[in-house]
Design a protein around this motif. Sequence first.
Motif, PDB file in Angstrom:
ATOM      1  N   CYS A 234       0.401   2.980   3.833  1.00 47.05           N
ATOM      2  CA  CYS A 234       0.744   2.384   5.203  1.00 47.05           C
ATOM      3  C   CYS A 234       1.775   1.107   4.859  1.00 47.05           C
ATOM      4  O   CYS A 234       2.277   0.521   5.940  1.00 47.05           O
ATOM      5  CB  CYS A 234      -0.348   1.834   5.681  1.00 47.05           C
TER       6      CYS A 234
ATOM      7  N   CYS B  86       0.831  -1.087   0.100  1.00 49.20           N
ATOM      8  CA  CYS B  86       0.063  -0.022  -0.107  1.00 49.20           C
ATOM      9  C   CYS B  86       0.888   1.239   0.028  1.00 49.20           C
ATOM     10  O   CYS B  86       1.828   1.356   0.775  1.00 49.20           O
ATOM     11  CB  CYS B  86      -0.850  -0.056   1.201  1.00 49.20           C
TER      12      CYS B  86
ATOM     13  N   CYS C 290      -6.066  -2.320   0.315  1.00 46.52           N
ATOM     14  CA  CYS C 290      -4.861  -2.579   1.535  1.00 46.52           C
ATOM     15  C   CYS C 290      -5.678  -3.309   2.689  1.00 46.52           C
ATOM     16  O   CYS C 290      -6.714  -3.016   3.194  1.00 46.52           O
ATOM     17  CB  CYS C 290      -4.432  -1.135   1.906  1.00 46.52           C
TER      18      CYS C 290
ATOM     19  N   GLY D 113       0.844  -1.666   3.992  1.00 47.55           N
ATOM     20  CA  GLY D 113       0.319  -2.938   4.153  1.00 47.55           C
ATOM     21  C   GLY D 113       0.094  -3.590   2.877  1.00 47.55           C
ATOM     22  O   GLY D 113       0.327  -3.405   1.795  1.00 47.55           O
TER      23      GLY D 113
ATOM     24  N   CYS E 265      -5.117  -0.548   5.995  1.00 46.19           N
ATOM     25  CA  CYS E 265      -5.827   0.923   5.993  1.00 46.19           C
ATOM     26  C   CYS E 265      -6.917   0.891   5.106  1.00 46.19           C
ATOM     27  O   CYS E 265      -7.886   1.762   5.079  1.00 46.19           O
ATOM     28  CB  CYS E 265      -4.927   1.999   5.644  1.00 46.19           C
TER      29      CYS E 265
HETATM   30 ZN   LIG Z   1      -2.581   0.683   3.405  1.00 43.69          ZN
END
Ligand SMILES: [Zn+2]
Length: 323
Positions: A7, A4, A35, A9, A38
């Motif tokens: 973040c 992501c 993601c 992720g 988030c």
């Molecule tokens: Zn994210």
Amino acid sequence: MAGCILCGGAREDWLNCPIDAKTLAPTPYGRVTRCRKCGLGAVEPLPSPEDLPGFYQLEAYYTHGESHFQKGEAQSFSDRVRDNLSWRFDKGEPANPDALIALAGKPADEICVLDIGCGHGALLKRFQKLGAKTAGLDPDPDALSHLKEAGIEAHQGTGEAPAASLDGRVFDIVAMTHSLEHCLDPMKALATAFSLVRPGGVFLCEVPNCACTHFERFNIVSEMFDAPRHLYFFTPENLRMAIERAGFVVESYYYDGFLRHFQNGWRATENHIRDGVVKNGGATSAMPPVHSRLETVRLLMETALSSKEKKYDCVGFVSRRPA
Ligand SMILES: [Zn+2]
């Protein structure tokens, strides 16, 4: 699948629309991953910068001052009752130029506003009426000539690649309304916005709210999907995260966009896109229902009293660059 952009992720498959909602032509850019951490959605793979202008060569695109909406059926008595009811429950608050000028802390005629991704300058014209000096940044030459005619300073570029004519300039208010989700690199665009707001100045950022029930239900046929013009899909929570990560301090937020979900024109437009999806073999992600009158009454009953995050299709944050 890369991590992501917000973040880091891991991302997973989410939505997949085989066609461009506005042209109904097949597109390779209708696959959207999300993601896991988030919830930020992103078109994958992203198109290249050279592809982007072609996505906006449409007969009727709203920044060109025309409507792409289907007409819809004539309003029946029960439609009028429904529309009146949804109007009564609609407590949405659109962006408020007066409040933003007050927050910037100067008289209106001393305020300089820049709108990044301004299109034909609808928001800037509202500031202009209040006496503020206005400037717009947009890649579209047609939009720029319209700005010039309206007496608005016009700069050609994008959030990621702003015009050199803006080098060294700062503004009291910078706006990005319904443009961050069009950017190939939203974090870079937010960094541009940060550099163009004077210290202590105000930043307005509004995007489609992909956490709302309407989007969850109608997803790829929703007006707010619109890939590949929309490349990122935000929720209120991850938009706030992105804005704070760019260095801004959030002052307030607002929600808008409710009663239109139920109107005949909106429903017809969604069904028109859905028909296009069916003709192109259907979606590989969950297929949204036909937006029938019954479906719309169900949606209205479900959302009229729900949280703002679930109810409204747009979310905006008003924030400040620290002084
Ligand atoms: Zn994210």
